[in-house]
Design an enzyme around this catalytic site. Structure first.
Site, PDB file in Angstrom:
ATOM      1  N   TRP A 237       0.821  -1.218   0.000  1.00 45.07           N
ATOM      2  CA  TRP A 237       0.000   0.000   0.000  1.00 45.07           C
ATOM      3  C   TRP A 237       0.845   1.253   0.000  1.00 45.07           C
ATOM      4  O   TRP A 237       0.558   2.207  -0.728  1.00 45.07           O
ATOM      5  CB  TRP A 237      -1.008  -0.027   1.153  1.00 45.07           C
TER       6      TRP A 237
ATOM      7  N   ASP B  32      -1.358   6.801   6.033  1.00 34.36           N
ATOM      8  CA  ASP B  32      -2.485   6.001   5.555  1.00 34.36           C
ATOM      9  C   ASP B  32      -2.818   5.035   6.692  1.00 34.36           C
ATOM     10  O   ASP B  32      -2.073   4.108   6.966  1.00 34.36           O
ATOM     11  CB  ASP B  32      -2.060   5.253   4.284  1.00 34.36           C
TER      12      ASP B  32
ATOM     13  N   LYS C 149     -12.647  -1.264   6.866  1.00 40.53           N
ATOM     14  CA  LYS C 149     -12.001  -2.290   7.687  1.00 40.53           C
ATOM     15  C   LYS C 149     -12.543  -2.222   9.115  1.00 40.53           C
ATOM     16  O   LYS C 149     -13.109  -3.168   9.616  1.00 40.53           O
ATOM     17  CB  LYS C 149     -10.475  -2.134   7.688  1.00 40.53           C
TER      18      LYS C 149
HETATM   19  N1  PMP Z   1      -4.327   1.608   2.028  1.00 47.28           N
HETATM   20  C1  PMP Z   1      -4.459   0.485   2.737  1.00 47.28           C
HETATM   21  C2  PMP Z   1      -3.572   0.272   3.924  1.00 47.28           C
HETATM   22  C3  PMP Z   1      -5.410  -0.459   2.374  1.00 47.28           C
HETATM   23  O1  PMP Z   1      -5.547  -1.588   3.083  1.00 47.28           O
HETATM   24  C4  PMP Z   1      -6.238  -0.229   1.269  1.00 47.28           C
HETATM   25  C5  PMP Z   1      -7.330  -1.178   0.843  1.00 47.28           C
HETATM   26  N2  PMP Z   1      -7.224  -2.457   1.173  1.00 47.28           N
HETATM   27  C6  PMP Z   1      -6.038   0.946   0.546  1.00 47.28           C
HETATM   28  C7  PMP Z   1      -5.095   1.851   0.958  1.00 47.28           C
HETATM   29  C8  PMP Z   1      -6.884   1.262  -0.658  1.00 47.28           C
HETATM   30  O2  PMP Z   1      -8.123   1.607  -0.188  1.00 47.28           O
HETATM   31  P1  PMP Z   1      -9.398   1.812  -1.119  1.00 47.28           P
HETATM   32  O3  PMP Z   1      -9.755   0.473  -1.682  1.00 47.28           O
HETATM   33  O4  PMP Z   1     -10.394   2.353  -0.161  1.00 47.28           O
HETATM   34  O5  PMP Z   1      -9.013   2.784  -2.180  1.00 47.28           O
END
Ligand code: PMP
Length: 423
Positions: free
Chosen positions: A161, A233, A257
């Site tokens: 991520w 994030d 989450k």
């Molecule tokens: N950052 C993290 C730590 C994530 O776990 C996720 C999604 N699993 C995201 C960003 C991306 O999020 P989204 O699908 O809401 O764009």
């Protein structure tokens, strides 16, 4: 509404006490009901089993270990169900009413107030309810914080991520990797003095919990850049523990989450950082647009925000995030202990000091075929969504706030039994 008293998966015939015009009464008489109006609704209600406390998942037949969208508290779902059709006497669901009406206005204000209380968000920071997922923030953050694309920015790349965040930020800033865990397969975090921070960087970006690799910051590095801005994030550990918000310039998190359904992304941003977006910034990505309009510039994800509000109420009722963190630490503790006591049968590759309390990835030393069998048998036992992310394989148990202790206890009992049967 009457749904709470319903039998499992029953058709519920609900009788309204409101008198209705004659025409409506006539149509109800064809259903052989008394002269008062009858509202017929088809409500599938899973009644809690009388023998078990309402913990959230077993009552629905499964424990859901999904990484996100993820399990939500049963009490929240039941409350939403009870007020779905007629939101607090309005005669409409919250999905059907104006986002500028008094009901939704009260819901979003209460959600913000409760989130502020939970995280002790200081007045220096604004809370925004946005769309586009955390992925959109990968672009929005450099667009809002950098004067132009030549501004340097620093990224700790500790997993998939933060790597995605870094790559997107390269389009809108001169992004650099200040530390990467790639060579170690993203199983560790750096000592903070090993992060090569550029003093000219506009901000230092981290992912506080890598959802795929299961690596979690237990403390946060000090930004050494001249603006002193740390960005995180927090998508997958948001509201799982107390956080000193004042240390961050920006915190962002997709809700799906720990705090709600997908569709809403929460941004907590220091107010003095708002209003300096790059000229090319789309209006929807400019924090100022949303801060000036209390997250109501355009139509917000009303239902998702409402559910987040219910989750915040639930977290406050549990005693706040310090209590929630204790529960999370206990749940993760018994799972990691089981892995570590398995004599190498189960392997968690993550360095112990940075293991995530939210996402527990592990492999079986006997290989992928046994992992497949493990996941299939666990599914039959009602423990679902245990497959590791497609990019890394193995097993991953996501044990967010709403995963009851009983779910983790069931999983560790199954792990011991599986090992005994397949040693
Ligand atoms: N950052 C993290 C730590 C994530 O776990 C996720 C999604 N699993 C995201 C960003 C991306 O999020 P989204 O699908 O809401 O764009």
């Amino acid at each position: 509404m009457a749904a709470a008293a319903a039998t499992p998966h029953s058709l519920v015939l609900q009788r309204s006490n409101t008198a209705v015009p004659r025409a409506a009464a006539v149509s109800s008489s064809s259903l052989r009901l008394p002269t008062r109006a009858a509202r017929i609704s088809c409500t599938a209600v899973a009644a809690p089993s009388p023998s078990s406390p309402v913990t959230g998942a077993a009552e629905r037949g499964v424990y859901n270990f999904a990484a996100g969208p993820a399990t939500l508290p049963l009490s929240v779902l039941e409350k939403a169900q009870a007020e779905l059709v007629d939101y607090r006497g309005s005669g409409m669901s919250i999905m059907e009413m104006s986002h500028r009406g008094k009901e939704f206005d009260a819901a979003i204000k209460k959600a913000e107030a409760d989130l502020r209380a939970l995280l002790a968000v200081p007045d220096t920071h604004a809370v925004l309810f946005l769309q586009g997922g955390a992925t959109t923030q990968f672009a929005a953050v450099p667009l809002n914080l950098c004067a132009d694309p030549s501004d340097p920015t620093d990224f700790v790349v500790s997993g998939s991520w933060s790597d995605k965040a870094f790559k997107e930020a390269k389009k809108f800033s001169a992004a650099a990797v200040a530390w990467s865990g790639k060579d170690g397969k993203y199983t560790s975090l750096p000592p903070f003095d090993a992060i090569k921070q550029n003093p000219e960087a506009r901000f230092l970006h981290i992912c506080s919990n890598e959802t795929i690799h299961g690596v979690e910051f237990k403390d946060y590095p000090e930004p050494k850049n001249k603006s002193g801005i740390l960005v995180a994030d927090m998508s997958s550990n948001f509201c799982s523990k107390p956080v000193d918000v004042s240390r961050f310039g920006v915190i962002y998190a997709g809700a799906q989450k720990n705090v709600g359904p997908s569709g809403v992304t929460i941004v907590i941003v220091r107010k003095d950082l708002i209003g300096n977006a790059q000229p090319i910034t789309p209006v929807m990505l400019d924090f100022k647009t949303h801060a000036d309009n209390a997250s109501l510039y355009n139509t917000p994800p009303c239902f998702a925000i409402y559910i987040c509000g219910l989750v915040f109420e639930d977290l406050l009722a549990q005693g706040g995030l310090a209590e929630v963190e204790k529960k999370n630490a206990h749940k993760a503790g018994i799972l990691y202990d089981t892995i570590d006591a398995s004599g190498g049968y189960y392997v968690c590759p993550v360095e112990k000091s940075v293991r995530s309390l939210m996402n527990v990835p592990f492999t079986l030393a006997k290989g992928p075929d046994f992992e497949k069998q493990f996941i299939a048998e666990a599914t039959k036992e009602g423990m679902v969504q245990l497959k590791g992310h497609r990019s890394v394989g193995g097993v991953r148990a996501s044990i967010y706030n709403a995963m009851p202790l009983a779910g983790v206890e069931k999983l560790v009992a199954f792990m011991k039994d599986f090992q005994a049967r397949n040693a």
